[in-house]
Design a protein around this motif. Structure first.
Motif, PDB file in Angstrom:
ATOM      1  N   ARG A 164      29.018  40.155 101.334  1.00  8.23           N
ATOM      2  CA  ARG A 164      29.667  40.368 100.032  1.00  8.23           C
ATOM      3  C   ARG A 164      29.056  41.551  99.301  1.00  8.23           C
ATOM      4  NH1 ARG A 164      29.721  34.561  99.799  1.00  8.23           N
ATOM      5  NH2 ARG A 164      27.779  34.584  98.587  1.00  8.23           N
ATOM      6  N   TRP A 165      27.717  41.631  99.298  1.00  5.40           N
ATOM      7  CA  TRP A 165      27.069  42.763  98.637  1.00  5.40           C
ATOM      8  C   TRP A 165      27.384  44.076  99.359  1.00  5.40           C
ATOM      9  CZ3 TRP A 165      25.463  43.190  93.948  1.00  5.40           C
ATOM     10  CH2 TRP A 165      25.015  42.064  93.259  1.00  5.40           C
ATOM     11  N   GLY A 166      27.442  44.002 100.700  1.00  4.67           N
ATOM     12  CA  GLY A 166      27.794  45.217 101.447  1.00  4.67           C
ATOM     13  C   GLY A 166      29.186  45.707 101.096  1.00  4.67           C
ATOM     14  N   LEU A 167      30.151  44.775 101.022  1.00  2.00           N
ATOM     15  CA  LEU A 167      31.515  45.154 100.634  1.00  2.00           C
ATOM     16  C   LEU A 167      31.558  45.686  99.212  1.00  2.00           C
ATOM     17  CD1 LEU A 167      33.605  42.236 102.188  1.00  2.00           C
ATOM     18  CD2 LEU A 167      33.619  44.642 102.884  1.00  2.00           C
ATOM     19  N   PHE A 168      30.728  45.111  98.349  1.00  3.09           N
ATOM     20  CA  PHE A 168      30.697  45.577  96.960  1.00  3.09           C
ATOM     21  C   PHE A 168      30.232  47.030  96.880  1.00  3.09           C
ATOM     22  CE2 PHE A 168      28.103  46.265  93.123  1.00  3.09           C
ATOM     23  CZ  PHE A 168      29.082  46.108  92.148  1.00  3.09           C
ATOM     24  N   PHE A 169      29.198  47.367  97.657  1.00  5.79           N
ATOM     25  CA  PHE A 169      28.652  48.721  97.569  1.00  5.79           C
ATOM     26  C   PHE A 169      29.542  49.761  98.273  1.00  5.79           C
ATOM     27  CE2 PHE A 169      24.575  46.486  96.707  1.00  5.79           C
ATOM     28  CZ  PHE A 169      24.279  47.117  95.511  1.00  5.79           C
ATOM     29  N   VAL A 170      30.290  49.339  99.294  1.00  3.22           N
ATOM     30  CA  VAL A 170      31.182  50.302  99.951  1.00  3.22           C
ATOM     31  C   VAL A 170      32.580  50.302  99.351  1.00  3.22           C
ATOM     32  CG1 VAL A 170      29.918  50.104 102.121  1.00  3.22           C
ATOM     33  CG2 VAL A 170      31.961  48.715 101.767  1.00  3.22           C
ATOM     34  N   SER A 171      32.833  49.411  98.405  1.00  2.70           N
ATOM     35  CA  SER A 171      34.175  49.323  97.814  1.00  2.70           C
ATOM     36  C   SER A 171      34.624  50.625  97.144  1.00  2.70           C
ATOM     37  CB  SER A 171      34.247  48.155  96.824  1.00  2.70           C
ATOM     38  OG  SER A 171      33.309  48.308  95.779  1.00  2.70           O
ATOM     39  N   PRO A 172      33.744  51.406  96.470  1.00  2.00           N
ATOM     40  CA  PRO A 172      34.236  52.685  95.920  1.00  2.00           C
ATOM     41  C   PRO A 172      34.781  53.607  97.005  1.00  2.00           C
ATOM     42  CG  PRO A 172      32.151  52.092  94.909  1.00  2.00           C
ATOM     43  CD  PRO A 172      32.364  51.129  96.021  1.00  2.00           C
ATOM     44  N   TRP A 173      34.101  53.645  98.154  1.00  2.00           N
ATOM     45  CA  TRP A 173      34.579  54.485  99.250  1.00  2.00           C
ATOM     46  C   TRP A 173      35.898  53.947  99.793  1.00  2.00           C
ATOM     47  CZ3 TRP A 173      35.733  53.647 104.372  1.00  2.00           C
ATOM     48  CH2 TRP A 173      35.919  54.785 105.160  1.00  2.00           C
ATOM     49  N   ILE A 174      36.005  52.618  99.940  1.00  2.00           N
ATOM     50  CA  ILE A 174      37.243  52.024 100.456  1.00  2.00           C
ATOM     51  C   ILE A 174      38.401  52.284  99.501  1.00  2.00           C
ATOM     52  CG2 ILE A 174      38.382  49.849 101.042  1.00  2.00           C
ATOM     53  CD1 ILE A 174      35.690  48.803 102.008  1.00  2.00           C
ATOM     54  N   ILE A 175      38.147  52.124  98.199  1.00  2.00           N
ATOM     55  CA  ILE A 175      39.189  52.391  97.206  1.00  2.00           C
ATOM     56  C   ILE A 175      39.611  53.862  97.256  1.00  2.00           C
ATOM     57  CG2 ILE A 175      39.677  52.474  94.730  1.00  2.00           C
ATOM     58  CD1 ILE A 175      37.814  50.035  94.446  1.00  2.00           C
ATOM     59  N   GLY A 176      38.616  54.755  97.343  1.00  2.00           N
ATOM     60  CA  GLY A 176      38.929  56.181  97.442  1.00  2.00           C
ATOM     61  C   GLY A 176      39.703  56.518  98.701  1.00  2.00           C
ATOM     62  N   LEU A 177      39.352  55.867  99.815  1.00  2.00           N
ATOM     63  CA  LEU A 177      40.074  56.095 101.070  1.00  2.00           C
ATOM     64  C   LEU A 177      41.536  55.726 100.931  1.00  2.00           C
ATOM     65  CD1 LEU A 177      40.040  56.703 104.157  1.00  2.00           C
ATOM     66  CD2 LEU A 177      39.515  54.277 104.498  1.00  2.00           C
ATOM     67  N   PHE A 178      41.810  54.581 100.321  1.00  2.00           N
ATOM     68  CA  PHE A 178      43.197  54.153 100.167  1.00  2.00           C
ATOM     69  C   PHE A 178      43.926  55.004  99.123  1.00  2.00           C
ATOM     70  CE2 PHE A 178      41.897  50.414 102.477  1.00  2.00           C
ATOM     71  CZ  PHE A 178      43.061  50.007 103.113  1.00  2.00           C
TER      72      PHE A 178
END
Length: 321
Positions: free
Chosen positions: A31-45
């Motif tokens: 969960r913490w890993g997804l939280f920290f990479v979420s800005p990159w994932i959001i930017g990718l989409f």
């Protein structure tokens, strides 16, 4: 027997409790890993995947940015139109002619410089490496402006140099015979990255291979052909792929040196410049999207072909054949 059985139950209970704790920790870490990479994932989409899908959908519409008429689905009309558009075939031909100059120069010139700059007895190797790499750090639009003044047939520095010998300078940017070699030559301004990569690959070739080949009587040319070239072939392959992708995006230099129509008689009207005109000058976004996707398909197909050919000429040191 009873004591042994009871101890086994306690052991199973303890191990299951430990597994539960580990599972809880793993879930919390995910969960913490997804939280920290979420800005990159959001930017990718938001900035890559959604625009890519949207452009593909637009390629099947008549969407025009400056028009007040509703957008309609036109099927394959935009794709069919490309086959009847003379500027598409002209732009592809111009790009192909440029590739015939740019690809060999973009591979062998940085390789030659890297080969020289790894010589054992070269004085000031670090200085020359920095000297050849520095131009790639200059913003390319600024460099292009310098080149425009340099190549001016009346007042340019090169024209004045030729004038000392009584030679008239050709108009490099308005001559169909000179425009492609000139653009390829200007492209050498940015070979610093390829040169540095080749230097690293040359330094990574095992010395014992050279020693063994020298004992067998190999000269300088055979050492390069039979030892150096196969060992650096993965890096050569990488640089060719980068060049191929760059050809599909080549726009800035001819646009800045000529105009958006490629100069006199469209001699430098690259495919990307036609795409720019249709999309951002004529505002035919639907047709422009189709042009962009067509170029992607061409570059992707050529890249796949290059990857297929790699098994015949790219050598990996630890690969089993």
């Amino acid at each position: 027997m009873t004591a042994v059985f009871t101890g086994g139950e306690e052991s199973d209970h303890g191990s299951s409790s430990l597994r539960g704790e580990r599972g809880s920790i793993a879930r919390r870490e995910r969960r913490w890993g997804l939280f920290f990479v979420s800005p990159w994932i959001i930017g990718l989409f938001a900035f890559f995947l959604i625009p890519i899908v949207a452009s593909f959908v637009l390629s099947f519409t008549n969407y025009t940015l400056a028009s007040t008429e509703p957008t309609e689905f036109v099927g394959l009309d935009n794709w069919k139109r490309m086959f009847d558009d003379p500027r598409v075939s002209h732009g592809l031909w111009v790009t192909l002619k440029f590739a015939c100059f740019a690809v060999p120069l973009g591979i062998f010139v940085p390789l030659a410089l890297a080969y020289l700059l790894t010589a054992k007895h070269l004085w000031g190797r670090g200085f020359f490496r920095v000297l050849f790499y520095l131009p790639s750090m200059v913003p390319f639009i600024a460099a292009v402006i310098v080149w425009r003044f340099y190549l001016n047939p009346q007042s340019g520095w090169w024209a004045k140099f030729l004038g000392w010998f009584g030679v008239d300078s050709p108009d490099y940017l308005r001559s169909s015979a000179w425009i492609m070699p000139t653009l390829a030559y200007i492209g050498l301004w940015g070979i610093g990255n390829a040169m540095i990569i080749f230097i690293a690959s040359l330094n990574g070739v095992p010395r014992d291979l050279y020693e063994a080949a020298s004992i067998d009587g190999a000269g300088t040319w055979r050492l390069f052909r039979d030892v150096t070239w196969p060992m650096i072939s993965p890096i050569t392959f990488y640089n060719i792929v980068i060049l191929l992708v760059g050809l599909g995006q080549y726009f800035l230099v001819p646009f800045a040196l000529t105009d958006r129509n490629g100069g006199v008689d469209n001699i430098a009207l690259f495919y990307t410049m036609h795409f720019y005109n249709e999309t951002f000058v004529n505002f035919r976004m639907g047709y422009g999207a189709a042009l962009a996707w067509a170029m992607f398909i061409v570059v992707f197909s050529l890249t796949l072909l290059l990857f297929w050919s790699a098994k015949y000429w790219v050598h990996y040191e630890y690969e089993e054949r």
